[in-house]
Design an enzyme around this catalytic site. Structure first.
Site, short mmCIF file in Angstrom:
data_model
loop_
_atom_site.label_atom_id
_atom_site.label_comp_id
_atom_site.label_asym_id
_atom_site.label_seq_id
_atom_site.Cartn_x
_atom_site.Cartn_y
_atom_site.Cartn_z
N ASP A 42 1.02 9.80 -4.86
CA ASP A 42 1.81 8.64 -4.41
C ASP A 42 1.27 7.34 -5.02
OD1 ASP A 42 3.99 7.58 -3.10
OD2 ASP A 42 2.98 7.34 -1.17
N ASP A 72 -6.65 23.30 -13.90
CA ASP A 72 -5.36 23.74 -14.44
C ASP A 72 -4.41 24.31 -13.40
OD1 ASP A 72 -6.16 23.09 -17.10
OD2 ASP A 72 -7.33 24.95 -17.18
#
Length: 235
Positions: free
Chosen positions: A72, A101
């Site tokens: 955010d 990953d």
């Protein structure tokens, strides 16, 4: 948050449980308020944009090195203080990945700052924060994020189907700033820069060192702040 102690993250100080119903969390106080108020009340120069972007990148590089996605990043969640420090706040939507990953799914964040892969419901990783950073830079240039005046459904569609968002002032942008935005707002995730790579970008090398806040005024209901950073030229 207690484990994420960094100069560019609003730091956790302590927590109290005064009764069974409430948890009180004490956080570092940032008297300059959110970057959003600065954008709305002050025009930002390229070197100020570079400085704020650099400091935000430092915080993101730390989070990403610890496999944390903020999810955010936007001007309302980047806070400043009277010394010119820039810190990431509001970890309500963050998620910690098992490794660098790993991917997660689920639409989270604030619509206009969401990366295309989030909007489309694809699995995504750390680089969604880099897209959001690019949108925040557009905020600093144009006051509003792309598609701010579209209906939410139309904005959702445009983010999912368009290329990198256009900037109305594109022709007058500093070439290094334009390059920085391209590195952040690459639709192809594999080609999008990492936070560590952005720290080496030539645009961030233009960042000035902060001095002090020239003006700082908070209105009576503390709903907005107006101040400007005074910056030293780069050495």
């Amino acid at each position: 948050m207690k484990e994420s102690q960094h100069p560019n993250i609003v730091n956790f100080l302590d927590a109290f449980l005064p009764d069974s119903m409430e948890l009180w969390v004490v956080m570092e106080y940032m008297d300059g308020g959110p970057l959003r108020d600065v954008i709305l009340n002050n025009g930002l120069t390229d070197d100020q944009i570079a400085y704020i972007s650099l400091e935000t990148c430092k915080g993101l590089a730390y989070l990403h090195a610890h496999h944390i996605i903020h999810r955010d990043i936007k001007s309302e969640n980047v806070l400043l203080n009277a010394q010119g420090d820039v810190k990431i706040a509001d970890f309500g939507l963050c998620v910690k990945l098992p490794n660098q990953d790993s991917k997660v799914t689920g639409v989270a964040g604030t619509l206009h700052w969401m990366a295309p892969e989030v909007v489309k419901g694809d699995a995504y990783g750390l680089k969604v924060d880099i897209w959001s950073l690019g949108i925040m830079v557009i905020e600093m240039i144009e006051i509003q994020p792309p598609y701010a005046y579209e209906e939410p459904s139309q904005a959702f569609h445009l983010i999912a189907t368009s290329d990198s968002p256009a900037i109305t002032t594109d022709e007058t942008l500093n070439p290094e700033l334009k390059s920085f935005l391209s590195a952040c707002l690459c639709v192809e995730v594999e080609s999008r820069a990492t936070a560590a790579e952005l720290l080496e970008h030539e645009f961030l090398m233009e960042a000035s060192e902060p001095m002090a806040v020239d003006e700082f005024d908070v209105d009576s209901d503390c709903s907005s702040a107006e101040f400007s950073l005074s910056l030293l030229p780069s050495q």
